[in-house]
Each structure stands twice: as C-alpha cells, then as structure tokens.
Write a protein that holds these residues in place. Sequence first.
Motif, PDB file in Angstrom:
ATOM      1  N   ILE A 233      35.930  15.206  58.131  1.00  0.00           N
ATOM      2  CA  ILE A 233      34.589  15.984  57.950  1.00  0.00           C
ATOM      3  C   ILE A 233      34.106  16.415  59.147  1.00  0.00           C
ATOM      4  N   ALA A 234      33.570  17.683  59.274  1.00  0.00           N
ATOM      5  CA  ALA A 234      33.117  18.369  60.404  1.00  0.00           C
ATOM      6  C   ALA A 234      31.701  19.243  60.128  1.00  0.00           C
ATOM      7  N   SER A 235      31.169  19.278  61.327  1.00  0.00           N
ATOM      8  CA  SER A 235      30.070  20.266  61.118  1.00  0.00           C
ATOM      9  C   SER A 235      29.889  21.431  62.121  1.00  0.00           C
ATOM     10  N   VAL A 236      29.240  22.412  62.114  1.00  0.00           N
ATOM     11  CA  VAL A 236      28.970  23.726  62.572  1.00  0.00           C
ATOM     12  C   VAL A 236      27.364  23.885  62.641  1.00  0.00           C
ATOM     13  N   ASP A 237      27.008  24.547  63.862  1.00  0.00           N
ATOM     14  CA  ASP A 237      25.780  25.084  63.972  1.00  0.00           C
ATOM     15  C   ASP A 237      25.877  26.489  63.522  1.00  0.00           C
ATOM     16  N   MET A 238      25.450  27.058  62.330  1.00  0.00           N
ATOM     17  CA  MET A 238      25.647  28.352  61.996  1.00  0.00           C
ATOM     18  C   MET A 238      24.621  29.215  62.669  1.00  0.00           C
ATOM     19  N   GLU A 239      23.524  28.567  63.086  1.00  0.00           N
ATOM     20  CA  GLU A 239      22.351  29.592  63.892  1.00  0.00           C
ATOM     21  C   GLU A 239      23.063  29.857  65.149  1.00  0.00           C
ATOM     22  N   LYS A 240      23.706  28.904  65.803  1.00  0.00           N
ATOM     23  CA  LYS A 240      24.169  29.047  67.230  1.00  0.00           C
ATOM     24  C   LYS A 240      25.480  30.291  67.130  1.00  0.00           C
ATOM     25  N   ILE A 241      26.002  30.076  65.882  1.00  0.00           N
ATOM     26  CA  ILE A 241      27.157  30.887  65.716  1.00  0.00           C
ATOM     27  C   ILE A 241      26.769  32.433  65.481  1.00  0.00           C
ATOM     28  N   LEU A 242      25.783  32.488  64.495  1.00  0.00           N
ATOM     29  CA  LEU A 242      25.058  33.939  64.544  1.00  0.00           C
ATOM     30  C   LEU A 242      24.429  34.533  65.474  1.00  0.00           C
ATOM     31  N   THR A 243      23.916  33.597  66.354  1.00  0.00           N
ATOM     32  CA  THR A 243      22.952  34.320  67.545  1.00  0.00           C
ATOM     33  C   THR A 243      23.908  34.677  68.935  1.00  0.00           C
TER      34      THR A 243
ATOM     35  N   PRO B  15      28.681  41.254  55.801  1.00  0.00           N
ATOM     36  CA  PRO B  15      30.045  41.501  56.537  1.00  0.00           C
ATOM     37  C   PRO B  15      30.251  40.373  57.812  1.00  0.00           C
ATOM     38  N   ILE B  16      29.067  40.188  58.440  1.00  0.00           N
ATOM     39  CA  ILE B  16      29.253  39.337  59.542  1.00  0.00           C
ATOM     40  C   ILE B  16      29.486  37.639  58.925  1.00  0.00           C
ATOM     41  N   GLN B  17      28.502  37.648  57.898  1.00  0.00           N
ATOM     42  CA  GLN B  17      28.679  36.325  57.471  1.00  0.00           C
ATOM     43  C   GLN B  17      30.029  35.965  56.922  1.00  0.00           C
ATOM     44  N   ASP B  18      30.434  37.004  56.152  1.00  0.00           N
ATOM     45  CA  ASP B  18      31.645  36.865  55.607  1.00  0.00           C
ATOM     46  C   ASP B  18      32.914  36.492  56.500  1.00  0.00           C
TER      47      ASP B  18
END
Length: 172
Positions: A26-36, A123-126
């Motif tokens: 199991i892992a986690s990512v910080d989507m907000e950090k990735i997007l910004t 497209p960025i999210q994909d």
Amino acid sequence: MRFRNFLMVALLAFAGFGAQLSAQKIASVDMEKILTSITEYQEAQDQLDQLAAKWQQEINQEYDAIKGLYNKYQAEQVLMTDEQRQAEEQAIFDRETKVRNMQADRFGPEGSLFQRRQELIQPIQDAIYEAIETYANQNNYDFIFDRAGSAGIIFSSEQYDKTDEILRTLKN
C-alpha cells in the motif's frame, strides 16, 4: 470526513488481516502536491480562474443593471398605467431570467466553465493517473491512496475488485 477516516481504518484493518494470508503493498501520494508542481496545471487553473472572474463580473454588472431598472420602476410606478406597470415588471423579470440562464450556462454542472475545465485539466489528470498506475504495476503495489484529497483510492489491483461477484450475488 468521518466516513473517509472510517473507510481508511477499515481498509487498514482489512490490510492487516490480509497480511496474514499474503502481504499487500500500500502506498499514498499527495495529488495536490503533484498537481501544483506541474506548470501546465497551474497555467490551466489560472486561465480558468480568469475566465470565471470575467464571467462573474459580467453577471454582476447585469444584476446591477437590473437593480437600477427596478429602482427606477419603483420610483415611477405611481405615474404608470396598469399596462405600463405590467410591461416594466415583465421586462425586469425577463432580464432576470436571462441573467440566471447565463449564470447556469456558464457556471452550472454542465456549463461552459465545467467543459473548459475538462478540456484543460482532464488530460493532465489522466497523465498523472496513468503514471501512478504504471508505477503501481511496476512496483507491485496493490493500493495507492490520495492522502491530500477526498479521492480515496487512486489505484487498486484488479485482483481485489469484487464488483462482478457482488453483481452476480445481487442477480441471484
């Protein structure tokens, strides 16, 4: 938020129970950090914010104009005939309806802003989700959670998806 915490605890408990049978990664990512951290995302978000502000300003100007018409009508209605009053009231009502429709067309769930958001950000999210899925598959992760948002599970190994089994049970 409580449901999310409960879901997380239940999933971790399930993962702990499953660890006796087979270890799950199991892992986690910080989507907000990735997007910004993605320049294209920031530029798209800025473009959307500017567009929304421009449209909101136009709508506010229309509402101000309607307020002015209503104030003028209030001041002059005693001098008007019944037909004139009805015509003025209808004109104000029609303009309010037009502005509400404009607001829904631009900011509604299927409005222009939503569609523009889909064009710019989807497209960025994909690409991000594809990168996460590729990473998960290459490193044998079973689940990847978004720890920044409410998305919950971003990636789940197909072997843990029991949707079809539940559907078969419901059909029987």
